[in-house]
Design a protein around this motif. Structure first.
Motif, PDB file in Angstrom:
ATOM      1  N   SER A 274       0.828  -1.210   0.000  1.00 22.27           N
ATOM      2  CA  SER A 274       0.000   0.000   0.000  1.00 22.27           C
ATOM      3  C   SER A 274       0.860   1.258   0.000  1.00 22.27           C
ATOM      4  CB  SER A 274      -0.939   0.007   1.211  1.00 22.27           C
ATOM      5  OG  SER A 274      -0.214   0.138   2.424  1.00 22.27           O
ATOM      6  N   ARG A 275       2.149   1.118   0.345  1.00 23.55           N
ATOM      7  CA  ARG A 275       3.062   2.258   0.349  1.00 23.55           C
ATOM      8  C   ARG A 275       3.885   2.345  -0.930  1.00 23.55           C
ATOM      9  NH1 ARG A 275       6.521   0.784   5.259  1.00 23.55           N
ATOM     10  NH2 ARG A 275       8.007   1.784   3.851  1.00 23.55           N
ATOM     11  N   GLU A 276       4.116   1.212  -1.575  1.00 24.63           N
ATOM     12  CA  GLU A 276       4.966   1.184  -2.772  1.00 24.63           C
ATOM     13  C   GLU A 276       4.108   1.333  -4.028  1.00 24.63           C
ATOM     14  OE1 GLU A 276       8.116   1.263  -2.515  1.00 24.63           O
ATOM     15  OE2 GLU A 276       8.454   0.696  -0.428  1.00 24.63           O
ATOM     16  N   ASP A 277       4.514   0.666  -5.088  1.00 22.63           N
ATOM     17  CA  ASP A 277       3.787   0.802  -6.352  1.00 22.63           C
ATOM     18  C   ASP A 277       2.612  -0.155  -6.472  1.00 22.63           C
ATOM     19  OD1 ASP A 277       4.991  -1.620  -6.683  1.00 22.63           O
ATOM     20  OD2 ASP A 277       6.196  -1.068  -8.416  1.00 22.63           O
ATOM     21  N   GLY A 278       2.358  -0.919  -5.418  1.00 24.26           N
ATOM     22  CA  GLY A 278       1.216  -1.822  -5.422  1.00 24.26           C
ATOM     23  C   GLY A 278       1.495  -3.176  -6.018  1.00 24.26           C
ATOM     24  N   SER A 279       2.696  -3.389  -6.546  1.00 24.82           N
ATOM     25  CA  SER A 279       2.985  -4.667  -7.197  1.00 24.82           C
ATOM     26  C   SER A 279       4.268  -5.331  -6.699  1.00 24.82           C
ATOM     27  CB  SER A 279       3.084  -4.480  -8.716  1.00 24.82           C
ATOM     28  OG  SER A 279       4.168  -3.615  -9.033  1.00 24.82           O
ATOM     29  N   SER A 280       5.155  -4.579  -6.014  1.00 20.74           N
ATOM     30  CA  SER A 280       6.418  -5.162  -5.558  1.00 20.74           C
ATOM     31  C   SER A 280       6.760  -4.683  -4.153  1.00 20.74           C
ATOM     32  CB  SER A 280       7.558  -4.818  -6.521  1.00 20.74           C
ATOM     33  OG  SER A 280       7.720  -3.418  -6.611  1.00 20.74           O
ATOM     34  N   VAL A 281       7.623  -5.470  -3.488  1.00 21.85           N
ATOM     35  CA  VAL A 281       7.971  -5.220  -2.093  1.00 21.85           C
ATOM     36  C   VAL A 281       9.483  -5.311  -1.931  1.00 21.85           C
ATOM     37  CG1 VAL A 281       7.824  -6.191   0.241  1.00 21.85           C
ATOM     38  CG2 VAL A 281       5.787  -6.068  -1.168  1.00 21.85           C
ATOM     39  N   ASN A 282      10.043  -4.439  -1.105  1.00 26.24           N
ATOM     40  CA  ASN A 282      11.459  -4.504  -0.765  1.00 26.24           C
ATOM     41  C   ASN A 282      11.681  -5.701   0.144  1.00 26.24           C
ATOM     42  OD1 ASN A 282      13.888  -4.001   0.988  1.00 26.24           O
ATOM     43  ND2 ASN A 282      14.075  -2.242  -0.354  1.00 26.24           N
ATOM     44  N   LEU A 283      12.439  -6.682  -0.316  1.00 26.86           N
ATOM     45  CA  LEU A 283      12.606  -7.937   0.415  1.00 26.86           C
ATOM     46  C   LEU A 283      13.293  -7.736   1.761  1.00 26.86           C
ATOM     47  CD1 LEU A 283      12.327 -10.980   0.583  1.00 26.86           C
ATOM     48  CD2 LEU A 283      14.386 -11.198  -0.819  1.00 26.86           C
ATOM     49  N   SER A 284      14.293  -6.885   1.810  1.00 24.44           N
ATOM     50  CA  SER A 284      15.017  -6.644   3.059  1.00 24.44           C
ATOM     51  C   SER A 284      14.103  -6.047   4.124  1.00 24.44           C
ATOM     52  CB  SER A 284      16.207  -5.712   2.803  1.00 24.44           C
ATOM     53  OG  SER A 284      16.907  -5.459   4.000  1.00 24.44           O
ATOM     54  N   GLU A 285      13.295  -5.067   3.724  1.00 20.15           N
ATOM     55  CA  GLU A 285      12.370  -4.441   4.668  1.00 20.15           C
ATOM     56  C   GLU A 285      11.318  -5.436   5.146  1.00 20.15           C
ATOM     57  OE1 GLU A 285       9.526  -0.451   5.025  1.00 20.15           O
ATOM     58  OE2 GLU A 285      10.535  -0.921   3.124  1.00 20.15           O
TER      59      GLU A 285
END
Length: 202
Positions: free
Chosen positions: A60-71
Motif C-alpha cells: 500500500s506504500r509502494e507501487d502496489g505490485s512489488s515489495v522490498n525484500l530486506s524491509e
C-alpha cells in the motif's frame, strides 16, 4: 497510470485493514484462553495472519505490485520474536545483504516462510537456551536468482534430520511453499545452529 496505482494501493490498504481486524480477534481469544496448547496454536495463527498483513502494508506504500525484500524480512522477524518469545528470552536478529524487490505473490510466500522459520527457531532451536540470535542474509546470485540464508545459533537439527520426513508442521509448510509457490530450492545445514538456504527466481 496514477489512477491504477491509487486503486492498487487502496485495495492493499483494505486487505491490510481486514487482516488487522482478524489479528484483533485472535488477540481477544488469546486474552480469554488459559490452556497453553490452545494459546500456542492461536499465537501461531496470529503470526501467520500478521505476516501476510505486513506484505499488504508495504504494497500500500509502494507501487502496489512489488515489495522490498530486506524491509519485509526485518518486519517479519521482528514481529515473530515479539509475539512468540513468551518466555521473555534474550533474542536478537540481524538482516543483511541485498535489498531486491519481489512481486506481491512471492512476497507473501516469503513472509509465511520467514514466520515459520522464526517460530521454529524459538520453539526448538532456543528451547533450552536463554540467549539466541537469528540472522537473515539476502543475496542476488547470478542468473537472476535470489538466495535467502536464514540461520540461528540454537541447538541445530538432530543428526540425520530429513526435512522431507522428519519435519514438524512449520517446516513442512516452508518446504511446500518453496517447492510449489516459489519453484525454488531449499537446503538445510546444522553447523553451530540451524541454517536454511532458500533460492528462487524473482
Amino acid at each position: 497510470n496514477r489512477r491504477i496505482l491509487k486503486i492498487c494501493r487502496d485495495a492493499h490498504h483494505r486487505i491490510k485493514n481486514n487482516l488487522q481486524i482478524l489479528s484483533g480477534l485472535f488477540l481477544l481469544q488469546l486474552q480469554q484462553c488459559s490452556d497453553p496448547s490452545t494459546k500456542a496454536i492461536l499465537i501461531d495463527n496470529l503470526m501467520r495472519v500478521r505476516s501476510i498483513a505486513y506484505v499488504h502494508q508495504l504494497l500500500s506504500r509502494e507501487d502496489g505490485s512489488s515489495v522490498n525484500l530486506s524491509e519485509l524480512c526485518e518486519k517479519i522477524v521482528e514481529s515473530g520474536l515479539q509475539l512468540s518469545n513468551v518466555e521473555n528470552k534474550f533474542l536478537t536478529f540481524s538482516i543483511s545483504g541485498a535489498s531486491p524487490f519481489i512481486d506481491s505473490k512471492k512476497a507473501t510466500s516469503i513472509a509465511i516462510i520467514l514466520n515459520e522459520l522464526v517460530t521454529n527457531s524459538i520453539k526448538h532451536g532456543f528451547k533450552d537456551r536463554l540467549f539466541g540470535r537469528i540472522n537473515v542474509n539476502i543475496m542476488d546470485a547470478q542468473e537472476n536468482v535470489i538466495v535467502i540464508e536464514f540461520s540461528d545459533n540454537g541447538a541445530g537439527f538432530p543428526p540425520g534430520f530429513d526435512i522431507e520426513g522428519d519435519s514438524n508442521l512449520g517446516l513442512r509448510i516452508v518446504l511446500d511453499i518453496v517447492k510449489e509457490d516459489l519453484n525454488g530450492c531449499l537446503k538445510i545445514d546444522s553447523d553451530r545452529g540451524a541454517k536454511i538456504t532458500i533460492s528462487f527466481k524473482p
